[in-house]
Design an enzyme around this catalytic site. Sequence first.
Site, PDB file in Angstrom:
ATOM      1  N   LYS A  13     -22.310 -21.989  -0.818  1.00  0.00           N
ATOM      2  CA  LYS A  13     -21.314 -22.714  -0.039  1.00  0.00           C
ATOM      3  C   LYS A  13     -22.186 -23.709   0.814  1.00  0.00           C
ATOM      4  CE  LYS A  13     -18.650 -19.576   1.343  1.00  0.00           C
ATOM      5  NZ  LYS A  13     -19.370 -18.431   0.828  1.00  0.00           N
ATOM      6  N   ARG A  88     -10.245 -17.955   4.620  1.00  0.00           N
ATOM      7  CA  ARG A  88     -10.602 -16.564   4.000  1.00  0.00           C
ATOM      8  C   ARG A  88      -9.620 -15.545   3.851  1.00  0.00           C
ATOM      9  NH1 ARG A  88     -16.387 -17.374   5.813  1.00  0.00           N
ATOM     10  NH2 ARG A  88     -17.676 -15.572   4.975  1.00  0.00           N
ATOM     11  N   ARG A 127     -32.266 -14.903   1.550  1.00  0.00           N
ATOM     12  CA  ARG A 127     -31.800 -15.896   2.298  1.00  0.00           C
ATOM     13  C   ARG A 127     -32.470 -15.843   3.563  1.00  0.00           C
ATOM     14  NH1 ARG A 127     -25.663 -17.415   3.229  1.00  0.00           N
ATOM     15  NH2 ARG A 127     -25.371 -15.162   3.796  1.00  0.00           N
ATOM     16  N   ARG A 159     -30.378 -13.543   8.595  1.00  0.00           N
ATOM     17  CA  ARG A 159     -29.393 -13.243   9.428  1.00  0.00           C
ATOM     18  C   ARG A 159     -29.198 -11.658   9.468  1.00  0.00           C
ATOM     19  NH1 ARG A 159     -24.567 -16.933   6.987  1.00  0.00           N
ATOM     20  NH2 ARG A 159     -23.420 -14.671   7.067  1.00  0.00           N
ATOM     21  N   ARG A 170     -19.543  -7.000   3.198  1.00  0.00           N
ATOM     22  CA  ARG A 170     -18.980  -8.322   3.168  1.00  0.00           C
ATOM     23  C   ARG A 170     -18.360  -8.732   1.707  1.00  0.00           C
ATOM     24  NH1 ARG A 170     -24.006 -11.363   4.973  1.00  0.00           N
ATOM     25  NH2 ARG A 170     -22.667 -13.166   4.404  1.00  0.00           N
TER      26      ARG A 170
HETATM   27  P1  ADP Z   1     -21.208 -16.505   4.291  1.00  0.00           P
HETATM   28  O1  ADP Z   1     -21.973 -17.894   4.318  1.00  0.00           O
HETATM   29  O2  ADP Z   1     -22.368 -15.471   4.005  1.00  0.00           O
HETATM   30  O3  ADP Z   1     -19.961 -16.586   3.406  1.00  0.00           O
HETATM   31  P2  ADP Z   1     -20.419 -17.329   6.835  1.00  0.00           P
HETATM   32  O4  ADP Z   1     -21.493 -17.803   7.650  1.00  0.00           O
HETATM   33  O5  ADP Z   1     -19.382 -18.010   5.949  1.00  0.00           O
HETATM   34  O6  ADP Z   1     -21.076 -16.271   5.691  1.00  0.00           O
HETATM   35  O7  ADP Z   1     -19.610 -15.984   7.647  1.00  0.00           O
HETATM   36  C1  ADP Z   1     -20.324 -15.142   8.384  1.00  0.00           C
HETATM   37  C2  ADP Z   1     -19.369 -14.228   9.080  1.00  0.00           C
HETATM   38  O8  ADP Z   1     -18.621 -14.824  10.135  1.00  0.00           O
HETATM   39  C3  ADP Z   1     -18.306 -13.577   8.268  1.00  0.00           C
HETATM   40  O9  ADP Z   1     -18.776 -12.497   7.640  1.00  0.00           O
HETATM   41  C4  ADP Z   1     -17.089 -13.256   9.193  1.00  0.00           C
HETATM   42  O10 ADP Z   1     -17.312 -12.159  10.187  1.00  0.00           O
HETATM   43  C5  ADP Z   1     -17.301 -14.540  10.126  1.00  0.00           C
HETATM   44  N1  ADP Z   1     -16.379 -15.635   9.592  1.00  0.00           N
HETATM   45  C6  ADP Z   1     -16.702 -16.699   9.068  1.00  0.00           C
HETATM   46  N2  ADP Z   1     -15.580 -17.656   8.557  1.00  0.00           N
HETATM   47  C7  ADP Z   1     -14.464 -16.711   9.112  1.00  0.00           C
HETATM   48  C8  ADP Z   1     -13.336 -16.934   8.619  1.00  0.00           C
HETATM   49  N3  ADP Z   1     -12.742 -17.857   8.104  1.00  0.00           N
HETATM   50  N4  ADP Z   1     -12.303 -15.902   9.146  1.00  0.00           N
HETATM   51  C9  ADP Z   1     -12.781 -14.745   9.675  1.00  0.00           C
HETATM   52  N5  ADP Z   1     -14.231 -14.501   9.761  1.00  0.00           N
HETATM   53  C10 ADP Z   1     -14.952 -15.362   9.470  1.00  0.00           C
HETATM   54  P1  ADP Z   2     -22.969 -19.236   1.273  1.00  0.00           P
HETATM   55  O1  ADP Z   2     -22.968 -20.218   2.395  1.00  0.00           O
HETATM   56  O2  ADP Z   2     -22.074 -19.330  -0.030  1.00  0.00           O
HETATM   57  O3  ADP Z   2     -23.302 -17.591   1.717  1.00  0.00           O
HETATM   58  P2  ADP Z   2     -25.791 -20.243   0.893  1.00  0.00           P
HETATM   59  O4  ADP Z   2     -25.597 -21.710   0.804  1.00  0.00           O
HETATM   60  O5  ADP Z   2     -26.350 -19.693   2.221  1.00  0.00           O
HETATM   61  O6  ADP Z   2     -24.500 -19.367   0.510  1.00  0.00           O
HETATM   62  O7  ADP Z   2     -26.805 -19.528  -0.260  1.00  0.00           O
HETATM   63  C1  ADP Z   2     -26.982 -18.140  -0.327  1.00  0.00           C
HETATM   64  C2  ADP Z   2     -28.655 -17.882  -0.530  1.00  0.00           C
HETATM   65  O8  ADP Z   2     -28.814 -18.336  -1.992  1.00  0.00           O
HETATM   66  C3  ADP Z   2     -29.455 -18.919   0.286  1.00  0.00           C
HETATM   67  O9  ADP Z   2     -30.636 -18.218   0.471  1.00  0.00           O
HETATM   68  C4  ADP Z   2     -29.619 -20.110  -0.749  1.00  0.00           C
HETATM   69  O10 ADP Z   2     -31.119 -20.698  -0.591  1.00  0.00           O
HETATM   70  C5  ADP Z   2     -29.626 -19.374  -2.091  1.00  0.00           C
HETATM   71  N1  ADP Z   2     -29.047 -20.174  -3.095  1.00  0.00           N
HETATM   72  C6  ADP Z   2     -27.997 -21.188  -2.997  1.00  0.00           C
HETATM   73  N2  ADP Z   2     -27.541 -21.619  -4.172  1.00  0.00           N
HETATM   74  C7  ADP Z   2     -28.209 -21.171  -5.065  1.00  0.00           C
HETATM   75  C8  ADP Z   2     -28.660 -21.647  -6.410  1.00  0.00           C
HETATM   76  N3  ADP Z   2     -27.797 -22.233  -7.150  1.00  0.00           N
HETATM   77  N4  ADP Z   2     -29.509 -20.703  -6.984  1.00  0.00           N
HETATM   78  C9  ADP Z   2     -30.542 -19.866  -6.432  1.00  0.00           C
HETATM   79  N5  ADP Z   2     -30.290 -19.618  -4.968  1.00  0.00           N
HETATM   80  C10 ADP Z   2     -29.330 -20.290  -4.302  1.00  0.00           C
END
Ligand code: ADP
Ligand code: ADP
Length: 216
Positions: A13, A88, A127, A159, A170
């Site tokens: 994302k 979420r 990541r 992270r 998660r």
């Molecule tokens: P990822 O990119 O792996 O999906 P995020 O950076 O979006 O993770 O979120 C990291 C953490 O921040 C989540 O595990 C949660 O604890 C918190 N968080 C982010 N967005 C929300 C939301 N919309 N509602 C509740 N908690 C959130």
């Molecule tokens: P999210 O915000 O949904 O948690 P990220 O954009 O941070 O996800 O992506 C999670 C991890 O996977 C990062 O290390 C990113 O560089 C990698 N990644 C994202 N898209 C792809 C893809 N299409 N193929 C392989 N790796 C990817």
Amino acid sequence: MKMVLLGPPGAGKGTQAKSISNRYSIPHISTGDIFRGNISQNTPLGIEAKMYMDKGQLVPDKVTINMVKDRLQQEDCKKGYLLDGFPRTVSQAESLHKFLHLREESLDTALLIEVPRDFIRERMTGRRVCPSCGASYHMKFNPALDGKCELCGSDVVQRKDDAEETVKERLDVYERQTQPLIDFYKNKDLLSVVDGTKAINEVFEGICSILGSHKN
Ligand code: ADP
Ligand code: ADP
Ligand code: ZN
């Protein structure tokens, strides 16, 4: 254009959001990045959010919803926005829906980046993120040259919540609390789906062909 991005942690994302935000000139609003920004500044919001984030749990709805409503009322959101990581929970989705409805606005699409659970572990453990601008990199799939962010030059880091035990929690939280949003948006006829297992640039092409017809 107003849109939300759905998909499990590690779906890509954040990665796709940076490209979409550039291509369509809309602000990228990541609730995770806003919380991490507050944590690094040690604000009361950051102190509260950290307790949940470190455990892989969601920050309570009330706090999160108020934070997003404030953000969406800022000037730069007038032309549209891309929400990444929000909503979420069903309650967050309903609040967003009401917020938009009161303003006689609506979402253009809820885009699901579909990635099966088997792909997630490798994506999350490899990541690396930029602590300054939030850009995501991957040790294998998208390496940061010399460990530096190509957008702003900061050193990339891992992270804390990408540790293996937290990732499992998660994913469970995603399946329990966030997955129901797929039906929520399907029922509103707003859901679009892209295959997130392909390479980063191919996923982006898929997204552009879905969004292609949307104007700002
Ligand atoms: P990822 O990119 O792996 O999906 P995020 O950076 O979006 O993770 O979120 C990291 C953490 O921040 C989540 O595990 C949660 O604890 C918190 N968080 C982010 N967005 C929300 C939301 N919309 N509602 C509740 N908690 C959130
Ligand atoms: P999210 O915000 O949904 O948690 P990220 O954009 O941070 O996800 O992506 C999670 C991890 O996977 C990062 O290390 C990113 O560089 C990698 N990644 C994202 N898209 C792809 C893809 N299409 N193929 C392989 N790796 C990817
Ligand atoms: Zn950066």
